[in-house]
Write a protein that holds these residues in place. Structure first.
Motif, mmCIF file in Angstrom:
data_model
loop_
_atom_site.group_PDB
_atom_site.id
_atom_site.type_symbol
_atom_site.label_atom_id
_atom_site.label_comp_id
_atom_site.label_asym_id
_atom_site.label_seq_id
_atom_site.Cartn_x
_atom_site.Cartn_y
_atom_site.Cartn_z
ATOM 1 N N SER A 94 -3.144 -0.827 -4.158
ATOM 2 C CA SER A 94 -2.844 -0.148 -2.906
ATOM 3 C C SER A 94 -1.397 -0.413 -2.520
ATOM 4 N N VAL A 95 -0.867 0.413 -1.626
ATOM 5 C CA VAL A 95 0.482 0.219 -1.120
ATOM 6 C C VAL A 95 0.465 0.365 0.394
ATOM 7 N N THR A 96 1.398 -0.307 1.038
ATOM 8 C CA THR A 96 1.555 -0.235 2.490
ATOM 9 C C THR A 96 2.954 0.267 2.815
ATOM 10 N N TYR A 128 5.192 11.010 2.006
ATOM 11 C CA TYR A 128 5.717 10.711 3.330
ATOM 12 C C TYR A 128 5.859 9.210 3.567
ATOM 13 N N LEU A 129 5.537 8.418 2.583
ATOM 14 C CA LEU A 129 5.435 6.972 2.771
ATOM 15 C C LEU A 129 6.797 6.297 2.626
ATOM 16 N N HIS A 130 7.422 5.964 3.773
ATOM 17 C CA HIS A 130 8.606 5.120 3.746
ATOM 18 C C HIS A 130 8.200 3.699 3.393
ATOM 19 N N GLY A 131 9.139 2.952 2.821
ATOM 20 C CA GLY A 131 8.830 1.589 2.396
ATOM 21 C C GLY A 131 8.062 1.537 1.090
ATOM 22 N N LEU A 132 7.994 2.666 0.389
ATOM 23 C CA LEU A 132 7.209 2.744 -0.841
ATOM 24 C C LEU A 132 7.641 1.691 -1.857
ATOM 25 N N PHE A 133 8.952 1.536 -2.049
ATOM 26 C CA PHE A 133 9.434 0.652 -3.105
ATOM 27 C C PHE A 133 9.474 -0.815 -2.685
ATOM 28 N N GLU A 134 9.043 -1.106 -1.466
ATOM 29 C CA GLU A 134 8.841 -2.500 -1.090
ATOM 30 C C GLU A 134 7.569 -3.061 -1.734
ATOM 31 N N ASN A 135 6.722 -2.175 -2.248
ATOM 32 C CA ASN A 135 5.483 -2.575 -2.916
ATOM 33 C C ASN A 135 5.766 -2.799 -4.398
ATOM 34 N N ARG A 136 5.513 -4.023 -4.852
ATOM 35 C CA ARG A 136 5.894 -4.394 -6.211
ATOM 36 C C ARG A 136 5.204 -3.537 -7.262
ATOM 37 N N ASN A 137 3.918 -3.197 -7.034
ATOM 38 C CA ASN A 137 3.207 -2.439 -8.064
ATOM 39 C C ASN A 137 3.840 -1.073 -8.293
ATOM 40 N N VAL A 138 4.196 -0.372 -7.229
ATOM 41 C CA VAL A 138 4.838 0.940 -7.379
ATOM 42 C C VAL A 138 6.273 0.786 -7.863
ATOM 43 N N GLN A 185 3.228 6.018 12.282
ATOM 44 C CA GLN A 185 2.157 5.057 12.039
ATOM 45 C C GLN A 185 2.424 4.285 10.756
ATOM 46 N N GLU A 186 1.821 3.114 10.675
ATOM 47 C CA GLU A 186 1.756 2.410 9.405
ATOM 48 C C GLU A 186 0.617 3.005 8.587
ATOM 49 N N ALA A 187 0.686 2.854 7.285
ATOM 50 C CA ALA A 187 -0.355 3.407 6.424
ATOM 51 C C ALA A 187 -0.544 2.518 5.203
ATOM 52 N N THR A 188 -1.802 2.370 4.800
ATOM 53 C CA THR A 188 -2.150 1.699 3.556
ATOM 54 C C THR A 188 -3.013 2.654 2.751
ATOM 55 N N VAL A 189 -2.586 2.958 1.525
ATOM 56 C CA VAL A 189 -3.307 3.933 0.703
ATOM 57 C C VAL A 189 -3.546 3.359 -0.684
ATOM 58 N N SER A 190 -4.597 3.860 -1.319
ATOM 59 C CA SER A 190 -4.874 3.499 -2.711
ATOM 60 C C SER A 190 -3.936 4.267 -3.630
ATOM 61 N N VAL A 191 -3.607 3.640 -4.749
ATOM 62 C CA VAL A 191 -2.654 4.231 -5.694
ATOM 63 C C VAL A 191 -3.392 4.670 -6.953
ATOM 64 N N ASP A 192 -3.127 5.909 -7.362
ATOM 65 C CA ASP A 192 -3.592 6.427 -8.646
ATOM 66 C C ASP A 192 -2.359 6.902 -9.385
ATOM 67 N N GLY A 193 -1.674 5.935 -10.042
ATOM 68 C CA GLY A 193 -0.329 6.175 -10.541
ATOM 69 C C GLY A 193 -0.227 7.236 -11.615
ATOM 70 N N THR A 194 0.502 8.291 -11.297
ATOM 71 C CA THR A 194 0.833 9.335 -12.269
ATOM 72 C C THR A 194 2.289 9.730 -12.049
#
Length: 502
Positions: free
Chosen positions: A400-402, A435-445, A382-391
């Motif tokens: 958020s990240v997708t 488990y989130l593939h594509g994590l580093f495609e999100n600029r904020n993360v 599945q695709e997933a969009t989650v909120s980020v609480d960066g630690t």
């Protein structure tokens, strides 16, 4: 009925995926309704997309990228048959996005050839109803004469799609003219008549030097060479492990200037999958991504990544045998585990026999995250969009990240723990699992991770630019070397639309 062009090659890794993506971007930018297609793909780099019936399924990453380049929503119709190698001559078969089972090559052709051909033909027909141009990508070499009676991505696609063919040959590896000539000579007569042009890729230097060879090739074959593309890597995700170093070897990609860089080490697992997760990092100025053999020392890298794998348990045992567990435990920089890598960083994996042939139910992980994983036969896609609480390694990231999930296990915390990327993630100190593939495609993360690594490594990133060019546009710029007259022959209606849009 849509016009279909099959971009076929003399071999694997000659630039077919890039040519398709570039043509898709070029046509789409002029208002042409275009879609990619690959009847059968073999890759462990997959993306989660919607199937024709609206459920989630898997498709090869190259067709996902090509759909994005064409500005259409990715769907499994773009890649209806996917084979995901898992070692020992066995692959997982995915049809229309859904896993069917694991098969050796002989068994696959004996039991599923008709099903896969019908699935590919139906998918192409659906695309042809909705689009004006289909850009089909072949697989490997179109001249594998031992496979011509069961070559779904090349021969069968050309026939059921009534496709014209553009043949691609890579001059960087040498022998390009012989490969192109030999490929044409070995094609079945009906397929040979469909070849409308030749493109030579990855050329360095003055293209005029090729003129004598091009003239003779055209005279011998009657097929025009319609473009010589200069060597360039647009930065598109790689489709298969040909682009990775062989096991036991090391490869570094990314920033190679004299300015200070940070280096992210990715462990080159025996069954590595979805290694495209780290290509966005390699495109960041001032960042190198190096693929490390399992026996490597980790002291020369600033951050460590355990990537996804098609066989978590066997790769975990291989790493443990090589002493990687102790090396990971003593590593002082940020550590990230994605999917199978996340599972390895936990305390234990149960139901291990579902994925592996090991003779025990429970396998110990590296113990850097207080989580346990239980394998299940049902795959989560599945695709997933989650909120980020960066630690931890993504300290300071917000918003958020997708991304997407493709896995068979579920991980649960054994104690109260920070979960910066939703329930299927964990942070402990400088170790992150997700488990989130594509994590580093999100600029904020991506930005937070690079800054965290640089700060811990004492690297000043203030001298590095923060922008880079779109890989889709770079691929488009490459294929503009293809002759306009050839476009008018193969895509007469599309070229009319393109001219009207200028």
């Amino acid at each position: 009925m849509a016009t279909t062009l099959l971009v076929a090659g003399t071999a694997s890794h000659v630039g077919k995926s890039t040519v398709v993506a570039g043509l898709a971007r070029l046509l789409a930018s002029h208002g042409v309704d275009v879609a990619p297609f690959k009847g059968q793909n073999m890759s462990n780099n997959a993306r989660a997309v919607l199937t024709p019936n609206g459920s989630w399924g898997e498709m090869g990453v190259s067709q996902y990228v090509q759909a994005r380049a064409a500005d259409v929503a990715p769907t499994t119709d773009h890649n209806p048959v996917l084979l995901k190698p898992r070692g020992d001559s066995e692959s997982q078969l995915v049809i229309d996005g859904q896993a069917v089972g694991h098969y050796e090559a002989g068994t696959y052709y004996e039991t599923h050839w008709d099903d896969t051909r019908k699935a590919a033909k139906r998918a192409h027909a659906r695309l042809a109803e909705d689009h004006d141009v289909i850009l089909a990508e072949g697989a490997g070499s179109i001249a594998e004469i031992n496979l011509h009676d069961r070559d779904l991505a090349n021969i069968e696609t050309a026939r059921f799609a009534d496709a014209s063919i553009l043949l691609v040959g890579d001059i960087e590896r040498g022998g390009a003219f012989a490969s192109l000539y030999g490929t044409l000579e070995l094609l079945p007569a009906d397929i040979r008549r469909r070849v409308e042009g030749i493109v030579i890729t990855k050329f360095r230097g003055d293209p005029d030097l090729l003129d004598p060879g091009i003239d003779e090739l055209e005279a011998k074959t009657g097929v025009p060479v319609v473009g010589v593309l200069p060597y360039d890597d647009p930065g598109l995700p790689a489709e298969d492990s040909v682009s990775l170093p062989a096991e036991g070897n090391r490869k570094t990609v990314g920033e190679d200037s004299q300015t200070e860089t940070v280096t992210v080490g990715v462990v080159r697992l025996p069954h590595i999958s979805n290694f495209t997760d780290f290509e966005p990092l390699a495109r960041v100025p001032g960042v190198q991504v190096t693929y490390l053999p399992v026996e490597a020392e980790f002291g020369a890298v600033d951050a460590l990544v355990l990537p996804g794998t098609k066989n978590t348990v066997d790769d975990l045992l291989a790493l443990r045998e090589a002493g990687v567990g102790e090396a990971v435990a003593s590593f002082s920089g940020p550590i990230v585990g994605i999917c199978g890598g996340y599972q390895m960083l936990g305390e234990q994996i149960t139901n291990a026999g579902i994925e592996s042939t090991v003779d025990r139910d429970t396998v110990s992980g590296f113990g850097l995250l207080p989580v346990k994983t239980r394998f299940q036969r049902e795959k989560r896609v599945q695709e997933a969009t989650v909120s980020v609480d960066g630690t931890g390694p993504i300290n300071g990231a917000t918003g958020s990240v997708t991304g997407y999930e493709i896995h068979m296990g579920q991980s649960e915390p054994l104690s109260t723990i920070s979960q910066p990327l939703g329930e299927q993630s964990a942070v402990h100190g400088s170790v992150l699992g997700t488990y989130l593939h594509g994590l580093f495609e999100n600029r904020n993360v991506r930005s937070a991770f690079v800054e965290t690594v640089a700060n811990q490594a004492g690297v000043d990133r203030s001298t590095h630019p923060s922008t880079h060019h779109s890989p889709y546009d770079r691929a488009r710029d490459l294929v503009t070397e293809i002759e306009q007259e050839w476009f008018e022959t193969v895509f007469p209606e599309a070229v009319t639309d393109m001219e009207a849009s200028r």
